[in-house]
Design a protein around this motif. Structure first.
Motif, PDB file in Angstrom:
ATOM      1  N   ASP A   2       0.825  -1.207   0.000  1.00  0.00           N
ATOM      2  CA  ASP A   2       0.000   0.000   0.000  1.00  0.00           C
ATOM      3  C   ASP A   2       0.861   1.260   0.000  1.00  0.00           C
TER       4      ASP A   2
ATOM      5  N   GLN B  99      -0.463  -0.870 -11.093  1.00  0.00           N
ATOM      6  CA  GLN B  99      -0.393  -2.167 -10.417  1.00  0.00           C
ATOM      7  C   GLN B  99       0.615  -3.090 -11.096  1.00  0.00           C
TER       8      GLN B  99
ATOM      9  N   ARG C  73       2.376   1.733  -3.463  1.00  0.00           N
ATOM     10  CA  ARG C  73       1.370   2.250  -4.395  1.00  0.00           C
ATOM     11  C   ARG C  73       1.097   3.736  -4.137  1.00  0.00           C
TER      12      ARG C  73
END
Length: 595
Positions: free
Chosen positions: A11, A501, A14
């Motif tokens: 997380d 992603q 990202r």
């Protein structure tokens, strides 16, 4: 430098990728211009004269059509700064305001682990700047050297006051003595005892690496200290031989102008900068090293050496010349009056005088040929032979055979000998003078690449998970790895993954990132692609089945030869299934496509 307790969770990674402004990262190192929805400019990763560097802020990717480097913002930061992956993530998170997750509470570095010196160096720089504001003596000294307050602030100059423990006392409550020692700011007596400040009654010059990170300090004595200049002790972070003072501020101007002015000391650099030349760096008084030369070559095509005009400066410049030539740099020599350096010339004659000297810098190779070959050398054969040997040794450091040829021809004219007599010494032949073919600009063309481009480009076609083939149908290894990451993400998330992603799933330093950047930036989007992805996937499957049938033919022959009926039955069954599947895959159209 990465925090020892930094936790790079998926997380967090990202969040950093989403926050990065890749245009801002690139703009720190080169001037970009808007070109449609992308930006372009000179590549900050190699020397070039024609812009071939492209940045797409929407996709967060860069690609250079000249050197072939490409990737995302993290990859670009790593290439420009030398940071490893954790350090890059930390630096980018701090820059773009992403909260950094850490383990509860700080921990001490493990044995052999490099401590984080950034906070203590930053605190020291703030302390030195504050002390400069308080010191009339230091400010008066700068005024005598014609260093304006604005110039001092631009380079972050400071002052270390007299006394043995001023810095130590100011920083110790917040920073352990061990960190001050590791940063080279304090020292202990050889006989043992209490630590003391390394810099005392000195003007302080913060030293930064090319990425702008503070790594150490240089100090100029304002009293009668025998050591006029003193630098931070060598640390895990500070290696004087691998640094150029001022490069963090000079690199962009050097990239845009193609030129760096190289001086010896801190005040020489300030003088050149004050005279209006921003692309100036200093070797900090040390003999120029191969590491420093490589830094010059990374940012410029030409170096103007502006060393002192005394014998030592002339000799140092002559020693630097072969190193610079070996890195394919053009080299010019600024002629300073005897006994003067850039700083003293500016103080004596003003900014314009220094500007004229820099503008009149001559080709240093030609100057050396004139020095090595006296004008009357042709009158004495021994002088001719000695001059030819010296010229050959100098020109032998030039990698480009055409350039060696050009200088060799001029040297032969001065020696008044046939040029052919020098060719053998210069390792020249006719083949060496044939120019290399230019690197063609490659288009996305292979079947594997075309499928990935259609799948991952903005607004690309979306397929159901069941329509995706197995990764093994991609023959190109990098494309296969990219598609495997895409397919695995689709399986896990239950929806087609986006480019971010996929980038997070492939190796940040592997060929996959370069390939992704090239595929998505090498050509403009075309709206006329409806239905083509499924057609090309059929082609992929058909190609793989044909390849597998050829392999099966060999395996079947081997099973017959070895007398293995069970294996033979399995191979024949697989062959029949492949043939049926292949015949069911009729081409959707007969037009040519990538193969």
């Amino acid at each position: 430098m990465a925090l020892s307790h930094l936790q790079i969770t998926p997380d967090f990674l990202r969040a950093v990728r989403d926050a990065i402004d890749i245009v801002a990262i690139a703009s720190d190192h080169t001037r970009l211009r808007k070109a449609g929805r992308r930006w372009s400019g000179l590549c900050p990763l190699h020397r070039e004269k024609t812009p071939s560097f492209s940045v797409d802020p929407e996709q967060g990717l860069f690609y250079c059509f000249g050197c072939g480097a490409g990737g995302d913002g993290i990859r670009l930061h790593m290439a420009l700064t030398g940071d490893d992956f954790p350090a890059a993530i930390e630096a980018l998170a701090r820059r773009f305001g992403v909260p950094i997750p850490t383990t509860p509470g700080p921990r001490r570095p493990r044995s052999g682990e490099e401590p984080d010196l950034e906070p203590v160096l930053t605190a020291a720089a703030e302390y030195f700047r504050h002390e400069l504001e308080r010191s009339e003596t230091a400010r008066a000294y700068l005024a005598r050297r014609r260093v304006s307050p604005e110039l001092a602030a631009r380079f972050g100059l400071g002052y270390a006051p007299e006394g043995w423990r001023g810095l130590l006392t100011a920083l110790a409550p917040r920073h352990p003595v061990e960190r001050l020692l590791a940063a080279g700011l304090v020292a202990r007596p050889e006989s043992g005892g209490e630590p003391y400040d390394r810099f005392r009654h000195r003007l302080i010059f913060p030293i930064r690496d090319a990425a702008g990170r503070l790594v150490g300090f240089g100090g100029r004595a304002l009293g009668d200290d025998k050591a006029k200049y003193l630098n931070t002790a060598e640390t895990a972070r500070f290696h004087k031989s691998a640094l150029l003072y001022g490069l963090d501020q000079a690199k962009r101007a050097a990239r845009e102008g193609g030129r760096l002015v190289l001086v010896e000391g801190y005040f020489d650099l300030l003088a050149v900068a004050a005279a209006g030349e921003p692309a100036v760096v200093a070797s900090m008084g040390t003999a120029l090293t191969p590491e420093q030369v490589r830094l010059c070559a990374r940012w410029a095509e030409e170096v103007v050496i502006a060393y002192d005009g005394d014998g030592a400066g002339v000799a140092a410049a002559a020693r630097a010349l072969p190193l610079l030539l070996a890195e394919r740099l053009a080299v010019r020599r600024a002629h300073l009056p005897a006994g003067q350096d850039p700083d003293s010339l500016r103080q004596a004659a003003g900014d314009e005088a220094l500007q004229r000297v820099l503008a009149a810098a001559r080709d240093f190779v030609l100057l050396e040929i004139e020095r090595l070959v006296p004008a009357d050398a042709h009158r004495e054969p021994r002088l001719q032979a000695r001059g030819a040997a010296a010229v050959a040794e100098l020109l032998g450091t030039i990698p480009d055979p055409v350039l060696r040829y050009g200088y060799g021809r001029l040297a032969a004219e001065r020696l008044r000998i046939p040029a052919e007599l020098l060719w053998g010494r210069l390792r020249l032949d006719r083949k060496a003078l044939v120019p290399a073919a230019p690197r063609p600009r490659r288009e996305v063309g292979s079947l594997d690449e075309e499928v990935l481009w259609l799948l991952l480009r903005p607004g690309g076609e979306r397929l159901a998970r069941a329509e995706l083939p197995a990764p093994e149908v991609f023959f190109d290894a990098a494309c296969r790895n990219i598609f495997a990451a895409y397919s695995a993400l689709y399986e896990r998330e239950g929806a087609p993954p986006d480019l971010g992603q996929v980038l997070a799933a492939v190796a940040v330093a592997g060929p996959e990132v370069d390939r992704l950047a090239r595929l998505l930036l090498e050509r403009e989007d075309s709206p006329e692609t409806g239905g083509r992805l499924r057609e090309l996937l059929d082609n992929l499957n058909r190609r793989w089945r044909r390849q597998r049938l050829r392999e099966l033919a060999n395996e079947i022959r081997e099973a017959v030869r070895q007398g293995e009926p069970a294996r033979l039955d399995a191979l024949l069954s697989e062959r029949d299934q492949l043939n049926r599947a292949l015949h069911s895959l009729q081409p959707r159209n007969q037009g040519p496509g990538p193969r």
